[in-house]
Design a protein around this motif. Structure first.
Motif, short mmCIF file in Angstrom:
data_model
loop_
_atom_site.label_atom_id
_atom_site.label_comp_id
_atom_site.label_asym_id
_atom_site.label_seq_id
_atom_site.Cartn_x
_atom_site.Cartn_y
_atom_site.Cartn_z
N SER A 266 66.67 -10.19 95.15
CA SER A 266 67.76 -10.64 94.84
C SER A 266 68.67 -10.47 93.07
O SER A 266 69.24 -10.33 92.95
N THR B 273 66.97 -12.44 91.05
CA THR B 273 66.64 -13.34 90.49
C THR B 273 65.01 -13.28 89.91
O THR B 273 64.14 -13.18 90.98
N ALA C 174 62.06 -16.00 90.32
CA ALA C 174 61.49 -17.86 90.15
C ALA C 174 60.23 -18.32 90.50
O ALA C 174 59.18 -16.89 89.79
N ASP D 85 63.71 -13.98 96.35
CA ASP D 85 63.45 -13.91 94.66
C ASP D 85 62.44 -13.64 94.13
O ASP D 85 61.27 -13.76 95.83
N TYR E 38 56.99 -10.32 89.96
CA TYR E 38 58.26 -9.42 88.93
C TYR E 38 57.07 -8.72 87.67
O TYR E 38 57.49 -7.51 87.99
#
Ligand code: ADQ
Length: 485
Positions: free
Chosen positions: A54, A56, A58, A79, A85
């Protein structure tokens, strides 16, 4: 082959597109980048799902995807947790694979933990996807973030046709060997049925690596490895040249372009538009601009260089360093040559919308596309498509962009040779109209042959046609060799 035939073939086949990021595509909104246009068209004609991150970050990666529907397209996004990430995206994808794939072994940052994070997120994608796919679905995976995704899906039992398209270059074997444990990662590509590259060179490098490094055997375009058969091919990504030309035409009468033109006065405009990335050759381009004004002082106050460089991947150190270097270079040139009413370099880090960009391209006498290495480079194609056919500008293009194979009527110049770039600039700035038209017509013809629609339909068509019996043999033997985690 057209979209209608594609839809009817295989009856209820849907297409499942998987890419790290999903294009913010909405009908009626300004046209998004090349990849998103092609993918969106094919999804709309066949119906299906677009799955990806997305954008995003989180605390934890999503347990279930967020689903939104737009006509017959479902967007499924997840996410990413902070650790995923850092290791998958900022780490292995952008600090290890990106420099490797762009021949920059000196910039390669490798951490085992990031490789494990990369494999873990690919497994996570597979875990979500396996719940969404049906037996007849055709799966099209995009780019270097997702190399092991098909292997992860096969381990979970997926028997679908799965294709992979690499948007970046693929370097030769000697460069690929610098990646620790390269064989473990690259042999997972055998789990795809079709692997697409931007240029013949990339496809040749792939073939050589698979045969000489991993012991694959080849019969024409088909490779056999670990008792799996798969194909590799060349599918140069294009744009929608007619659509982009219309956008540029309309934008040239709108206020953003008019304001730019007014601010230039009688001066000529040279333009560069890139993500702020070390593969794009921006410091050397700035050096060429500097040398133009120092070695050819007659051009001072007669040409303005507009560089739009949108900030990208700023959580990776090399990108932050590059940003500082470019801030300094632009400041240095302006400090040295600017007049009270003339700024030689206009350096913009903001994101500029596509309509505005098209208008800027149209009023630029010179387009500078000088990457040190680039999979394709759609900016080169967009610059050409945006020109006024009666009075087109000149494209200066690096031979190390995939686009150089099709755009051989551009002024091609080695970006490592700053003097050659200065010569190309002076040649472009005085090029007679007849020559500009001749070069432009030849490039426009090339763009019309390889549109983004052609790219997407030919890939999906070839993936759909991968022979059933080949797949049966292959699928019976998906073995632990493909286990990567
Ligand atoms: P990118 O490295 O992002 O893409 P590129 O192909 O030049 O490079 O651009 C993709 C799109 O982004 C284009 O539509 C362009 O207009 C837009 N864009 C680029 N810079 C921009 C800016 N500063 N502001 C606004 N828009 C901008 C990767 C590969 C390329 C390959 C593409 C598609 O690195 O080699 O061509 O995917 O396969």
């Amino acid at each position: 082959m057209d979209m209608e035939n594609l839809t009817s073939r295989g009856g209820t086949s849907r297409i499942i597109v998987v890419s790290n990021r999903i294009g913010p595509v909405e009908e009626g909104k300004s046209a998004p980048g090349g990849l998103a246009v092609g993918v969106y068209e094919i999804l709309r004609s066949m119906g299906g799902i677009w799955f990806g991150w997305s954008g995003t970050v989180a605390d934890q990666s999503s347990v279930t995807p967020n689903m939104t529907k737009d006509g017959n397209i479902t967007y499924a996004t997840i996410d990413l947790g902070r650790k995923d990430y850092a290791e998958f995206y900022a780490g292995f994808s952008n600090s290890t694979l990106w420099p490797l794939l762009h021949f920059r072994t000196g910039l390669l940052d490798f951490e085992r933990q990031c490789l494990e994070g990369y494999l873990r997120v690919n497994d996570l994608f597979a875990e979500h996807l396996i719940k969404l796919i049906r037996p007849n679905d055709i799966i099209w995976v995009h780019d270097y973030h997702l190399i092991p995704l098909a292997a992860a899906l096969r381990r979970k039992g997926a028997k679908n046709r799965i294709g992979f398209f690499l948007h970046t270059p693929l370097p030769p074997r000697a460069v690929l060997q610098t990646l620790p444990d390269h064989g473990r990662l690259l042999r997972t590509l055998a789990a795809y049925d079709l692997i697409g590259f931007q240029t013949e060179d990339d496809a040749t490098h792939f073939n050589d690596y698979m045969r000489l490094e991993l012991g694959a055997t080849a019969a024409g375009a088909t490779l056999l490895l670990d008792r799996r058969q798969f194909r590799a091919g060349t599918y140069p990504i294009g744009i929608d040249p007619a659509g982009f030309a219309r956008t540029a035409d309309v934008a040239s009468g709108q206020s953003a372009t008019r304001r730019l033109k007014r601010s230039l006065g009688d001066r000529k405009l040279a333009i560069g538009v890139d993500r702020l990335d070390y593969s794009k050759g921006l410091p050397l381009r700035m050096k060429a601009i500097d040398r133009l004004f120092s070695a050819h002082s007659n051009w001072r106050d007669r040409v303005t260089f507009l560089q739009i460089a949108t900030i990208s991947r700023s959580d990776v150190r090399q990108y932050r360093d590059l940003r500082e270097e470019l801030d300094a270079a632009a400041g240095h040139i302006n400090g040295r040559y600017a007049e009270a009413d003339w700024t030689p370099v206009r350096y913009v880090n903001r994101n500029v919308n596509r309509n505005t960009l098209a208008g800027y391209f149209r009023c630029a006498h010179v387009g500078l596309v000088t990457p040190l290495r680039d999979g394709m480079n759609l900016v080169a194609k967009e610059y050409v498509a945006a020109q006024d056919p009666e009075d087109p500008g000149v494209l200066i293009l690096s031979p190390f962009a995939g686009a150089a194979h099709e755009l051989d009527a551009a002024l091609q110049v080695n970006p490592f040779d700053v003097d050659a770039m200065v010569e190309a600039l002076t040649q472009a700035l005085v090029m007679p109209l007849a020559e500009r038209r001749r070069r432009w017509r030849s490039m426009m013809t090339a763009l019309q042959k390889q549109t983004v629609r052609h790219w997407a339909t030919s890939f999906i068509d070839n993936l759909t046609a991968t022979r059933t019996e080949v797949r049966r043999v292959a699928l019976a033997h998906v073995s632990d060799d493909l286990t990567v985690a």
